[in-house]
Design an enzyme around this catalytic site. Structure first.
Site, PDB file in Angstrom:
ATOM      1  N   TYR A   1      32.487  57.467  58.962  1.00  0.00           N
ATOM      2  CA  TYR A   1      31.047  58.202  58.481  1.00  0.00           C
ATOM      3  C   TYR A   1      32.094  58.446  56.882  1.00  0.00           C
ATOM      4  CZ  TYR A   1      28.653  61.448  56.302  1.00  0.00           C
ATOM      5  OH  TYR A   1      28.263  62.235  55.520  1.00  0.00           O
TER       6      TYR A   1
ATOM      7  N   TYR B   1      26.775  56.488  51.139  1.00  0.00           N
ATOM      8  CA  TYR B   1      25.271  55.775  51.847  1.00  0.00           C
ATOM      9  C   TYR B   1      24.868  53.844  51.634  1.00  0.00           C
ATOM     10  CZ  TYR B   1      24.771  60.620  54.336  1.00  0.00           C
ATOM     11  OH  TYR B   1      25.776  61.204  55.111  1.00  0.00           O
TER      12      TYR B   1
ATOM     13  N   LYS C   1      17.047  63.763  49.751  1.00  0.00           N
ATOM     14  CA  LYS C   1      16.900  65.481  50.607  1.00  0.00           C
ATOM     15  C   LYS C   1      16.066  65.845  49.333  1.00  0.00           C
ATOM     16  CE  LYS C   1      19.999  63.755  53.700  1.00  0.00           C
ATOM     17  NZ  LYS C   1      20.902  62.793  52.813  1.00  0.00           N
TER      18      LYS C   1
HETATM   19  C1  LIG Z   1      21.621  61.432  53.212  1.00  0.00           C
HETATM   20  C2  LIG Z   1      21.191  60.804  52.755  1.00  0.00           C
HETATM   21  C3  LIG Z   1      21.009  59.390  53.500  1.00  0.00           C
HETATM   22  C4  LIG Z   1      20.802  59.143  54.634  1.00  0.00           C
HETATM   23  O1  LIG Z   1      19.297  59.594  54.692  1.00  0.00           O
HETATM   24  P1  LIG Z   1      18.821  60.565  56.279  1.00  0.00           P
HETATM   25  O2  LIG Z   1      17.495  60.888  56.638  1.00  0.00           O
HETATM   26  O3  LIG Z   1      19.827  61.673  56.551  1.00  0.00           O
HETATM   27  O4  LIG Z   1      18.825  59.347  57.678  1.00  0.00           O
HETATM   28  C5  LIG Z   1      21.202  58.088  52.726  1.00  0.00           C
HETATM   29  N1  LIG Z   1      21.908  57.644  51.601  1.00  0.00           N
HETATM   30  C6  LIG Z   1      22.320  59.514  50.771  1.00  0.00           C
HETATM   31  C7  LIG Z   1      23.057  59.186  49.813  1.00  0.00           C
HETATM   32  C8  LIG Z   1      22.488  60.305  51.803  1.00  0.00           C
HETATM   33  O5  LIG Z   1      23.009  61.496  50.732  1.00  0.00           O
END
Ligand SMILES: *Cc1c(COP(=O)(O)O)cnc(C)c1O
Length: 339
Positions: free
Chosen positions: A263, A289, A49
């Site tokens: 999720y 993630y 991010k």
């Molecule tokens: C937000 C996030 C993602 C996914 O990225 P997006 O741009 O939301 O698709 C992947 N890995 C981590 C650790 C994240 O925080």
């Protein structure tokens, strides 16, 4: 493509390293696996991010904002990086956190990213799972505006065309690294959620005619929905960049076979990936993630989807701060030695 045209607040530690994972590659006996360390972007334990926020927060400053508001799940890495970025710029930060998993675990609710949100001075409020978070955020923003605040709202995951510019730039950065080291790559794989990472990457890869297939491993939505979200955002991102039409629908590929129950709910494959990366490469993944992304990578290697002799780059999108909210998902009792 000229990204310097867009306002940007340079905070991330870039370029992130591109490293070969020898022990993991050997263990799996398939392609040569490389990792792009976007877990090392530097801001409050790093993550993907931060690249998006460089463009979003610059826009917030240009608009004269004094408060930024964003939203995400309880253990949102995006919320934590937004809180950290806002602190650095001296902006107030308010976070709406959705109880998407229904977990009542004390560490899940207070530790990990939530602890860091509060350390960076952000205020937080929660919403039940399934709430319309975009609408909730808009309502909170309106209330703040009524008190005279200048509010800048950031969508979940920072995923809009401005945020996606961060991952257009990551595509260029990665291409620069491989081009200047003679490292021909055959595939790029990463975890995909709110779509900005994949949309930015595919736009950058197509705009440069890189001809490297990109595979997003889903963490939430079903395949058709995920691909549609990524494609729609990529179309808008390309328009913003002045290269409308470079991304076609077939360029957007997501595999959503590794979501599991939903999720933020750990999977067996994800937990195996966390242990393999930690024990073989000393790299920390998160259960929400990056571990599901890596579980997809590992399973597809085992199934022969990637060929021996090919090079695959896994983009590590960060998230390890969430491990401290998910300690209950691990059982290390077999490793305790009586004394
Ligand atoms: C937000 C996030 C993602 C996914 O990225 P997006 O741009 O939301 O698709 C992947 N890995 C981590 C650790 C994240 O925080």
């Amino acid at each position: 493509m000229h990204l310097a045209r867009y306002p940007r607040r340079f905070i991330a530690h870039l370029p992130t390293p591109l490293e070969r994972m020898d022990r993991l590659s050997k263990e799996l006996g398939g392609p040569e696996i490389w990792i792009k360390r976007d877990d090392c972007t530097g801001l409050s334990t790093g993550g993907n991010k931060t690249r998006k926020l460089e463009f979003l927060m610059a826009e917030a400053e240009m608009e004269g904002a004094d408060v930024v508001i964003t939203q995400g799940a309880t253990q949102s890495n995006h919320a934590r990086q937004t809180a950290a970025f806002a602190a650095k710029l001296g902006l107030q930060c308010h976070l709406l956190l959705e109880d998407r998993t229904g977990s009542n675990n004390a560490n899940y609710k207070n530790n990990g990213n939530v602890l860091l949100d509060h350390l960076h001075g952000a205020t937080t409020e929660t919403r039940p799972g399934g709430a319309d978070m975009a609408a909730e955020m808009e309502a909170v923003a309106e209330k703040m505006r009524a008190t005279g605040k200048k509010v800048y709202t950031i969508p979940g995951g920072g995923s809009n065309p401005t945020g996606a510019l961060g991952y257009v730039n990551c595509a260029y950065e990665l291409l620069g690294q491989v081009n200047n080291s003679g490292t021909k790559i055959d595939h790029i794989v990463h975890a995909t959620g709110s779509a900005g990472t994949q949309a930015g990457l595919i736009t950058g890869l197509k705009a440069t005619n890189a001809n490297i297939p990109l595979l997003g491993i889903g963490v939430r939505a079903p395949k058709a929905k995920q691909e549609e979200n990524v494609y729609n955002l990529a179309v808008k991102t390309a328009e913003k960049l002045g290269c409308a039409g470079v991304v076609s629908r077939e360029d957007v590929v997501a595999n959503t076979d590794y979501v599991g129950e939903g999720y933020g709910i750990p999977t067996a494959g994800g937990m195996e990936a966390i242990q393999m990366f930690a024990e073989l490469e000393s790299i920390l993944l998160d259960p929400v993630y990056s571990a599901k992304g890596a579980a997809g990578l590992i399973d597809l290697i085992r199934k022969g989807y990637f060929k021996k002799g090919e090079r695959v780059v896994f983009i590590h999108t960060g998230g390890a701060a969430a491990l401290f909210g998910y300690d209950a998902a691990f059982d290390f009792s077999g490793r305790w030695v009586a004394n």
